[in-house]
Scaffold this motif. Structure first.
Motif, PDB file in Angstrom:
ATOM      1  N   GLU A 344      25.010  34.863  36.145  1.00  0.00           N
ATOM      2  CA  GLU A 344      24.763  36.159  35.516  1.00  0.00           C
ATOM      3  C   GLU A 344      25.621  37.250  36.160  1.00  0.00           C
ATOM      4  N   THR A 345      25.746  37.211  37.466  1.00  0.00           N
ATOM      5  CA  THR A 345      26.590  38.184  38.174  1.00  0.00           C
ATOM      6  C   THR A 345      28.040  38.043  37.741  1.00  0.00           C
ATOM      7  N   ILE A 347      29.231  36.895  34.861  1.00  0.00           N
ATOM      8  CA  ILE A 347      29.393  37.431  33.501  1.00  0.00           C
ATOM      9  C   ILE A 347      29.440  38.954  33.540  1.00  0.00           C
ATOM     10  N   PHE A 348      28.516  39.545  34.293  1.00  0.00           N
ATOM     11  CA  PHE A 348      28.474  41.007  34.387  1.00  0.00           C
ATOM     12  C   PHE A 348      29.789  41.551  34.950  1.00  0.00           C
ATOM     13  N   THR A 349      30.304  40.896  35.972  1.00  0.00           N
ATOM     14  CA  THR A 349      31.574  41.337  36.584  1.00  0.00           C
ATOM     15  C   THR A 349      32.708  41.252  35.578  1.00  0.00           C
ATOM     16  N   ALA A 351      32.523  41.149  32.237  1.00  0.00           N
ATOM     17  CA  ALA A 351      32.309  42.049  31.103  1.00  0.00           C
ATOM     18  C   ALA A 351      32.577  43.506  31.473  1.00  0.00           C
ATOM     19  N   SER A 352      32.514  43.837  32.775  1.00  0.00           N
ATOM     20  CA  SER A 352      32.719  45.212  33.238  1.00  0.00           C
ATOM     21  C   SER A 352      34.190  45.577  33.411  1.00  0.00           C
ATOM     22  N   LYS A 358      32.908  41.330  23.980  1.00  0.00           N
ATOM     23  CA  LYS A 358      32.120  40.116  23.817  1.00  0.00           C
ATOM     24  C   LYS A 358      32.470  39.432  22.505  1.00  0.00           C
ATOM     25  N   GLN A 361      27.402  35.500  22.584  1.00  0.00           N
ATOM     26  CA  GLN A 361      26.446  35.192  23.643  1.00  0.00           C
ATOM     27  C   GLN A 361      25.133  34.791  22.986  1.00  0.00           C
ATOM     28  N   THR A 374      28.189  32.157  26.995  1.00  0.00           N
ATOM     29  CA  THR A 374      28.871  33.435  26.774  1.00  0.00           C
ATOM     30  C   THR A 374      30.378  33.213  26.659  1.00  0.00           C
TER      31      THR A 374
END
Length: 527
Positions: A344-345, A347-349, A351-352, A358, A361, A374
């Motif tokens: 999850e971390t 993906i967040f990194t 996507a940021s 996207k 997902q 994702t």
């Protein structure tokens, strides 16, 4: 059947006071068994036993070692469904996955046994003497491969059977004639102990020397560092993260006697999607890659984490079809709560980062520790600016890179780190038209795939499971297939040696009837 103790040779010991448990990610709870971390004294004893065992084990014939490996396979199978239940409780994988991976583990052991019985793997090479040669006589020289010594194997997280206690590293090292000390992976110590018990039984049944195998448990890096730095250890096998593998390589290089570390590390396995193939079969390839990205919750070292293509209508259609397939894919359980959190971390990194959007997902309810499939998208220009976008996200994830043209595509390929695999999706005529792309990709990978998916690694002599750094620490070797044995051996030459004191592989009569290179010719003939 689980004792929570360490196998120091055939003896079960637990003299320490540091304990740990494994985790059932499917039930989201700790497993009941308590394991004791190996002490410094137990490490010393295991390595000393391995060193002593090497003196006799290196002299075992190929037939004797083959019997040992086949008996290991038999003893693992004799554990039956209890072993499969243990595997599932520590991995979150299904029984079907457990059966398949057990089959691969058994197949590897039996493949190395067959290799040992056939015998030519030692690469026996003979140059006979010519005493009358002028101006100087030619000496008799004979060369073959011999084992290095005790090997430390680090079990991997994502393959509790095939890359762990009796996996490819262990099987190939034992085939080479090297005693093995396994550092069991902390996520599946119980599975490791059960497999270790089968190896010990096999060693006893086939009269192998005490200490030919040990199995140690422990969390963190202290145990591993102690093993790598031990002066009696002669080589290391590792499958895991770049940071972990690099740390072991650095430790081994700093020893008074540096030793090789054969580490398989990170890979995003780039896939190049050529336009005509997408135009003709966008739905076919979208479905294939949705399946590959999400297979085993994306926890394969060959997961296709990077999709590269030149922008256009065909790519847009592929992205739409891929999105539909990904959004319909039911999430799978990941190996551990910590891995799901890291996923999850990651993906967040990703996507940021600037310019990232996207593609798809999974949006439904997700049980604990399940990875949400994702796919993200970014332009080739932004990808080239940002090294973060080329990092691996371990799990069911991929990033689609839209290149302006083939020149930008080539630039991206040439800036990639080393990879285990690289794939070309295209029509056959496109291969002739994109030779620069193919040769660029060839420089970055260990296995080049045409019109397929990278997940799924066949265990056979032609398989190369490795690649330029950081895919592996030495791109000349494979971690899968019978050629994996060459990591654990070195060449040794005998000059003017009495025939009856030579190894059987090099004697004049060729008593083992193996193929040898004699005076520059491959032959079965005696001298």
């Amino acid at each position: 059947m689980i004792t929570g103790k360490n196998y120091i040779g055939s003896q079960l010991k637990a003299g320490g006071n540091i304990t740990l448990k494994t985790f059932n990610p499917l039930l989201n709870t700790e497993n009941p068994w308590v394991f004791t971390e190996a002490t410094h004294e137990e490490i010393e004893e295991a390595v000393a036993l391995a060193s002593q065992a090497f003196d006799s084990y290196k002299r075992c014939s190929g037939i004797e070692k083959a019997a040992f490996l086949n008996t290991i396979a038999d003893e693992i199978l004799a554990l039956g469904d209890l072993l499969l239940v243990q595997y599932c409780s520590e991995s979150g994988f299904s029984k079907g996955r457990a059966e398949g991976e057990r089959g691969r583990m058994i197949g590897q052991l039996r493949s190395f046994a067959e290799m040992l019985i056939e015998g030519s793997w030692v690469q026996a090479t003979i140059d006979t003497a010519i005493p009358e040669r002028q101006p100087a006589p030619k000496e008799d020289l004979r060369k073959m491969l011999v084992p290095l010594g005790p090997v430390v194997v680090f079990g991997s997280s994502n393959f509790p059977f095939a890359f762990s206690t009796a996996g490819g590293d262990t099987a190939s090292a034992l085939a080479a004639g090297c005693p093995v000390i396994v550092k069991s992976h902390s996520m599946h110590i119980g599975t490791g102990e059960m497999v270790a018990s089968a190896i010990i039984k096999a060693a006893q049944k086939t009269n192998m020397p005490e200490g030919v195998f040990s199995n140690l448990a422990g969390a963190g890096r202290t145990l591993g560092a102690s093993l790598v730095q031990h002066p009696l250890v002669k080589a290391v096998g590792f499958t895991g993260s770049i940071s972990g593998g690099r740390a072991l390589c650095d430790l081994a290089a700093k020893r008074p006697e540096p030793i090789p570390v054969f580490a398989e590390m990170g890979s995003v396995n780039p896939v190049v999607l050529l336009p005509e193939a997408l135009k003709q079969n966008s739905q076919k390839w979208a479905l294939a890659y949705a399946g590959s990205i999400t297979l085993g919750a994306g926890q394969f070292c060959t997961n296709p984490g990077l999709l590269l293509a030149v922008k256009g209508a065909a790519l847009n259609e592929f992205a739409e079809q891929l999105a539909k397939a990904i959004e319909k894919t039911t999430p799978s359980c990941m190996l551990h709560a910590s891995m799901q959190a890291d996923f999850e971390t990651g993906i967040f990194t990703m996507a940021s980062q600037n310019g990232v959007s996207k593609v798809a997902q999974f949006t439904g309810e997700v049980p604990p520790n399940h990875g949400r499939p994702t796919v993200l998208k970014v332009s080739g220009e932004e990808f080239l600016k940002n090294k973060v976008l080329s990092h691996e996200v371990f799990g069911p994830f991929s990033i689609l890179v839209e290149c302006n043209d083939e020149a930008e595509l080539l630039q991206i390929i040439n800036t990639l780190d080393g990879q285990l695999t690289g794939t070309i999706i295209g029509e056959e005529n496109e291969l002739h038209e994109h030779q620069d792309v193919i040769f660029a990709l060839q420089n970055r990978v260990g296995r080049l795939i045409f019109n397929g998916v990278p997940t799924g690694v066949e265990v056979c002599p032609s398989m190369l499971h490795g690649g330029p750094y950081p895919a592996s620490s030495d791109s000349r070797f494979t971690a899968v297939g019978t050629h994996a044995v060459y990591r654990w051996v070195r060449p040794l030459s005998y000059q003017n040696w009495p025939d009856d004191l030579l190894p059987a592989e090099l004697q004049n009569e060729n008593p083992l009837q193996i193929v040898r290179t004699t005076d520059h010719k491959l032959t079965l003939s005696k001298i």
